[in-house]
Design a protein around this motif. Structure first.
Motif, PDB file in Angstrom:
ATOM      1  N   PRO A  58      57.932  59.192 121.210  1.00  0.00           N
ATOM      2  CA  PRO A  58      56.981  58.227 121.767  1.00  0.00           C
ATOM      3  C   PRO A  58      57.700  57.199 122.637  1.00  0.00           C
ATOM      4  CG  PRO A  58      56.936  58.225 119.349  1.00  0.00           C
ATOM      5  CD  PRO A  58      57.901  59.268 119.770  1.00  0.00           C
ATOM      6  N   ARG A  71      63.750  54.444 120.535  1.00  0.00           N
ATOM      7  CA  ARG A  71      62.822  55.506 120.162  1.00  0.00           C
ATOM      8  C   ARG A  71      61.429  54.941 119.882  1.00  0.00           C
ATOM      9  NH1 ARG A  71      65.487  58.697 115.786  1.00  0.00           N
ATOM     10  NH2 ARG A  71      66.935  59.394 117.373  1.00  0.00           N
ATOM     11  N   ARG A 107      64.254  51.023 105.382  1.00  0.00           N
ATOM     12  CA  ARG A 107      63.535  52.070 104.635  1.00  0.00           C
ATOM     13  C   ARG A 107      62.311  52.568 105.387  1.00  0.00           C
ATOM     14  NH1 ARG A 107      64.245  55.352 100.878  1.00  0.00           N
ATOM     15  NH2 ARG A 107      62.233  54.969  99.960  1.00  0.00           N
ATOM     16  N   ARG A 108      61.754  51.709 106.232  1.00  0.00           N
ATOM     17  CA  ARG A 108      60.476  52.073 106.858  1.00  0.00           C
ATOM     18  C   ARG A 108      60.639  53.025 108.022  1.00  0.00           C
ATOM     19  NH1 ARG A 108      58.242  46.637 107.596  1.00  0.00           N
ATOM     20  NH2 ARG A 108      59.279  46.104 105.688  1.00  0.00           N
ATOM     21  N   ALA A 136      77.475  55.680 113.480  1.00  0.00           N
ATOM     22  CA  ALA A 136      76.832  54.665 112.638  1.00  0.00           C
ATOM     23  C   ALA A 136      76.376  53.474 113.470  1.00  0.00           C
ATOM     24  CB  ALA A 136      77.811  54.200 111.559  1.00  0.00           C
TER      25      ALA A 136
END
Lengths: 453, 633
Positions: A183, A41, A452-453, A31
């Protein structure tokens, strides 16, 4: 050679040790790892992370201090050591450190920037630009040999950079089964390539030319800039280290206990906030300065003296800077303490200290981290401003603020000496931009509202 | 006017950085229904079934990342999904309006009602100045708000008044269709009844179509002409109201009825619906309900059922409703349904008044908890010297008693002081006056160690299972915390063993201890909270709305668990709730609270069956489904 551990080095090492220990203990906590993985990332996070790491490596090399053993000690006598404290970075940059010219010279110049009276070979006295003692000294005829020599060395440097990068990438970087290329990974390796190429260029060119010119007393500006990085990083990190205990304990205590405790702490930080920061810092720095000057016997080297002043500055910035974070934490804890898990803990008769440590602190840690990373760039800039005003670090210490302060008069000069300011600007800008972008990624990853995105 | 939704499908794009083969989440998958003028359609289902997403898709207000990938939404002859955003904007709030669940956040707090109504009137009707003001006053009258409240700010209104104001704003565009997304979930039961009545009246008066989204079977029964039951993004049953409530055809709907707490089910276990609604990105091969369906057979797992016509106008997405199914094993759906309907629905026709004789316990001689004239006043301080000028009397002289093995339900609307009372009993808030005795010992003067010892004897379970567990602690540590603080004589090994036993007892998997709360569903979290409270072996458990944040099927599981625990351990429960159906099922005695005082107290049968106070009667009359037996079915 004898290692010397300055106070700031000790604190830095302590901080690294704590960080390493934390990472080691938390490496299995999925977590807690997930947001950091998300930071690396994303493209932005990866690029700024690699850049910051490069700066950190330079700063760390500059924190490994030692003194040279003097050569002329008799055998059997206790060894004598020089008074000048050097760092591992100094050792690596020996040609830059020792390649001191008479005064200003432009980047990649082969001649000095000011005319001097010289006696030519035929005995005539002229005023002309003399050749530099080090920059381009190996060229017999600068006019014709300069470009071929520079391009040859640059190409060799770039090739060296690629050669250094390629095996690393082949070993760790390539996408393989079970490790898809994100990426962020690609961006990180591309950034590393850029860093390596720059490093290669500098390694190939810097020993033979003053890549960023020289300053008034002929010191290489590239050397000064690289040495300034440590000062900036130290101010950015040590200040937060000093600030953190105040902000955490006072902020959380104010929010959790409320009432009198809250009143007192609020009174404290409102008062502190009402005093102009620069005034407080200037006063404190002057006091420290006087202390240092009246007790020269406290410090055995000039480096130790500069170091004491740097630490004092960190301390003062920390003592005045905790209010913002404390206020933020107080607000968050005011909300958290009404949450039912805190109420449940109270119903269990769990002690206040334990509620603070187990229930509240872990739940505001994301705020702390975000605030720290955002504060970092602000503090690096604050150092530059304070040193410019003259209440920053020791004038003898390399720092971006001192560089800019020195460049002030150079800009008024005709012809203009622009490279010292430009160098300070580029380095400072890269460092702060990387820190800001990194802070942005960290905020995005840790902020529950952005998840959320 | 006719709103036709056909084969609507909403997809969420996989999150950025997800694996390339990630499946898109499909919260709405092939939803079709029809809504005519002056008609009310209820979209019914548990949370996570795609109800709200359907409504948002109709309004073209889907959240970021979600989009409609198939289907059509036609309002008369206009295809809404093809309209350019500019025309959609005039339509939204004009012919098509929506009322949201949360009245606290749906109004702009810095604008007066007149300004907000004026905005809507200017946008959709071109009214400005005096004309807008007159029309705004007319709208206020339509929602039964006094016209002088036009100049009020939202924070000056109560929750119910805000919801009325919001409805008035939605009426400003004279909509043909009003979509109400759980319009009363955040409101008290008496206010809920008023708002529902208002919506119903407005629909008749204006001939609007009303699409009511709800999870409450009783609300749907009171309001709807037709009901669409949703499960996992699909409509599983589509039927006229009376037909559905007389004989539900889909096993899911049948289960929804069967898990409802009813007075005549007292003393019995509630039927349970194991498992949970599958996530929106799950892959299905057969029926989506097959995993949880008690009557699933091989065909259900291999073939997705179509929406079969089970009776005239009554569709069910179930193989049992397929007229071709006669496998002899399960019988046709009609037979089974009629059998279950008799049991499932008999209670609701009887309403809440069901005289109960067997479950009444003989009162034990000594009370576990005795509260005498308890008062909690919050001082109001003004001025420079913070002098006290008055007090909010949150709890004002409350006396009650709970006996071992007994459940006392404390009923009342929000703000009546229920929760403050609970916290004062636990001494999380210091009471202003009165005494609390637990097992004969007075709590008020206890300090330090003695108070901690008493805390082990009473514990609390909170309403919101998401806020009551520390997200940064493992379940093991959460459950152990109380033991470590209150039972210091237990060593670490014993604590671990007891934690494991408790987690097992509340029906959690064996590996639950090592995980974090966010890995559990709402019902499972509530089980963790119960295990945590039980860890210190309390004699009294205060349950503060423990099921009101949960779906009905999960509520049944938790109520069953509570009943079992009470039987096994002889626990005394102080059960705080506003849900009278739960009270009638679980409680032995009831105390009705209003404005910080107890207005009526007595056994369930007397208080709910023959209330003596006007307020209790009003409360009972507001319960949805009340009087359903009187209404022609």
């Amino acid at each position: 050679m004898k290692p010397v551990i300055l106070w700031s080095d000790a604190l830095l090492l302590l901080m690294l040790a704590v960080l390493a220990l934390t990472f080691w203990r938390l490496r299995r906590e999925e977590a807690l790892r997930a947001p950091w993985r998300q930071v690396m990332r994303g493209r932005m996070g990866a690029v700024s992370g690699v850049l910051l790491l490069a700066f950190a490596v330079i700063g760390l090399l500059d924190s490994l201090h030692y003194v040279e053993r003097l050569p002329d000690t008799e055998p059997g006598q206790p060894a004598q050591y020089g008074g000048e404290v050097r760092s591992a970075l100094d050792a690596l940059l020996t040609p830059l450190r020792e390649g001191v010219e008479k005064t200003y010279s432009a980047p990649f110049a082969t001649h000095l920037y000011v005319k001097q009276a010289m006696t030519r070979a035929d005995g005539v006295d002229v005023r002309d630009y003399p050749r530099l003692a080090h920059g381009g000294a190996h060229l017999a005829d600068p006019a014709s040999e300069f470009w071929p020599d520079v391009s040859r060395r640059a190409l060799a440097g770039l090739a060296g950079g690629v050669l250094l990068w390629l095996p690393l990438w082949l070993a760790f970087g390539r996408a393989r089964a079970g490790r898809p290329a994100s990426p962020g990974r690609r961006a990180a390796w591309a950034t590393l390539l850029c860093v390596m190429l720059t490093a290669g260029l500098l390694v190939a060119l810097a020993p033979h030319y003053h890549v960023l010119g020289t300053d008034k007393v002929g010191q290489d500006v590239l050397y000064l800039s690289l040495k300034s990085i440590r000062t900036g990083l130290l101010i950015g990190t040590l200040t937060t280290l000093i600030m953190l205990p105040f902000a955490l304990t006072l902020g959380i205590a104010a929010g959790y206990f409320g009432g009198r405790v809250d009143d007192l702490i609020q009174y404290l930080y409102t008062t502190l906030n009402s005093i102009p920061g620069v005034l407080l810092i200037a006063a404190a720095v002057l006091v420290v300065q006087v202390q240092i000057e009246t007790h020269p016997d406290w410090f055995d080297t000039a480096a130790a003296r500069g170091d004491a002043r740097l630490l004092a500055l960190c301390g003062i910035l920390g003592l005045t800077g905790w209010t913002g974070l404390a206020r933020l934490l107080r607000g968050e804890v005011l909300k958290l303490r009404e949450l039912e898990f805190v109420q449940a803990a109270r119903a269990f008769g769990v002690r206040h200290t334990r509620i603070l440590a187990r229930h509240l602190l872990p739940n505001v840690m994301h705020l702390v981290l975000i605030a720290l990373v955002i504060d970092f760039s602000g503090l690096v800039l604050a150092e530059a401003v304070l040193s410019y005003v003259g209440v920053g670090v020791d004038p003898g210490m390399n720092s971006f603020g001192n560089m800019i302060n020195g460049a002030r008069l150079e800009l008024a000069r005709e012809p203009v000496v622009w490279w010292q300011l430009a160098a300070a600007f580029v380095f400072l800008f890269t460092l702060v931009l990387a820190a800001n972008l990194f802070a942005d990624s960290v905020r995005e990853a840790l902020d529950p509202r952005g998840r959320r995105r | 006017m006719r709103l036709r939704v056909e084969q609507l499908r909403v997809e969420f794009a996989p999150p950025f950085g997800a694996a390339a083969d990630a499946r898109p989440a499909v919260p709405v998958d092939g939803v079709s229904f029809e809504l005519g003028a002056n008609q009310c359609v209820a979209l019914l289902g548990e949370s996570g079934c795609g109800k709200s997403m359907t409504a948002l898709a109709l309004m073209r207000l889907l959240p970021e990342g979600a989009r409609v990938t198939a289907g059509s939404v036609r309002l008369d002859d206009t295809e809404l999904l093809d309209l350019p955003e500019m025309r959609m904007r005039t339509l939204r709030g004009g012919r098509l309006a929506m009322v949201f669940q949360e009245p606290m956040t749906s109004l702009n707090p810095v604008m007066t009602l007149a300004a907000q109504l004026g905005e809507a009137l200017a946008a959709h009707r071109g009214l400005r100045g005096g004309a807008a003001r007159t029309e705004a006053a007319r709208l206020m009258a339509a929602v039964e708000l006094p016209a002088e409240r036009l100049d009020a700010y939202p924070f000056q209104l109560s929750g119910g008044q805000r919801q009325r104001a919001l409805i008035a704003m939605m009426l400003a565009g004279e909509p043909d269709v009003l979509i109400a997304d759980e319009p009363t979930t955040a409101l008290d039961v008496t206010v809920q009844a008023q708002i529902l009545e208002l919506l119903d009246g407005l629909r008749r008066e204006r001939g609007m179509g009303l699409l009511l989204i709800t999870h409450d079977l009783d609300v749907a029964r009171d309001m709807a002409d037709r009901v669409a039951v949703m499960y996992a993004g699909e409509i599983v049953e589509w039927a006229p109201r009376d037909a559905l409530y007389a004989m539900p055809r889909h096993p899911y709907t049948q289960k929804l009825f069967a898990v409802l707490p009813r007075p005549e089910r007292r003393g019995q276990r509630l039927d349970s619906l194991p498992g949970r609604v599958p996530p929106a990105d799950a892959a299905f091969t057969g029926c989506r309900f097959a995993e949880r369906c008690p009557r699933a057979w091989a065909r259900c797992r291999s073939e997705a059922p179509a929406l079969h016509l089970a009776a005239p106008g009554h569709y069910a997405r179930c193989h049992l409703a397929d007229p071709g199914v006669h496998d002899g094993r399960s019988g046709t759906v009609a037979q089974v349904a009629s059998a279950s309907a008799a049991g499932a629905l008999g209670g609701s026709t009887a309403g809440l008044v069901h005289v109960q004789t067997s479950a009444a316990r003989p009162p034990s001689p000594s009370a576990m908890l005795e509260v005498d004239q308890l008062a909690v006043h919050f001082p109001i301080r003004r001025g420079l010297l913070r002098r006290q000028v008055g007090a909010v009397r949150a709890v004002d002289g409350v006396s009650l008693a709970v006996h071992p093995g007994e459940t006392l339900a404390l009923v009342g609307e929000s703000g009546c002081g229920k929760t403050t009372l609970a916290r004062a009993v636990l001494r999380l808030i210091e009471p202003t006056g009165g005494t609390v005795r637990l097992g004969g010992e007075t709590l008020a003067n206890l300090r330090g160690e003695a108070l901690r010892r008493m805390r082990a004897r009473m514990q609390i379970v909170f309403q919101d299972p998401f806020a009551s567990l520390n997200p940064r602690m493992r379940v093991q540590d959460i459950v152990e915390e109380g033991m470590a603080a209150l039972l210091p004589h237990l060593d670490a090994g014993t604590r671990v063993r007891r934690t494991r036993e408790l987690l097992d007892q509340v029906g959690l998997p064996a590996d639950a201890g090592g995980r974090y709360p966010h890995e559990f569903s709402g019902g499972q979290r509530q089980r963790i909270a119960i295990a945590r409270a039980l860890a210190v072996e309390p004699a009294l458990l205060i349950l503060d709305e423990p099921t009101s944040a949960l779906d009905v099927s999960v509520q049944a599981q938790i109520l069953n668990l509570l009943a079992e625990l009470q039987a096994a351990r002889g626990l005394a429960y102080l059960f705080i709730t506003h849900n009278l159906a739960v009270v009638s099922y679980l409680a032995h005695r009831v105390a009705v609270m209003r404005g910080g005082r107890i207005v009526e107290q007595g056994s369930v049968d007397t208080v709910l069956g023959a209330p003596s106070e006007a307020y209790t009667r009003e409360l009972l009359a507001s319960v949805p489904g009340w009087g359903a037996g009187v209404r022609p079915m």
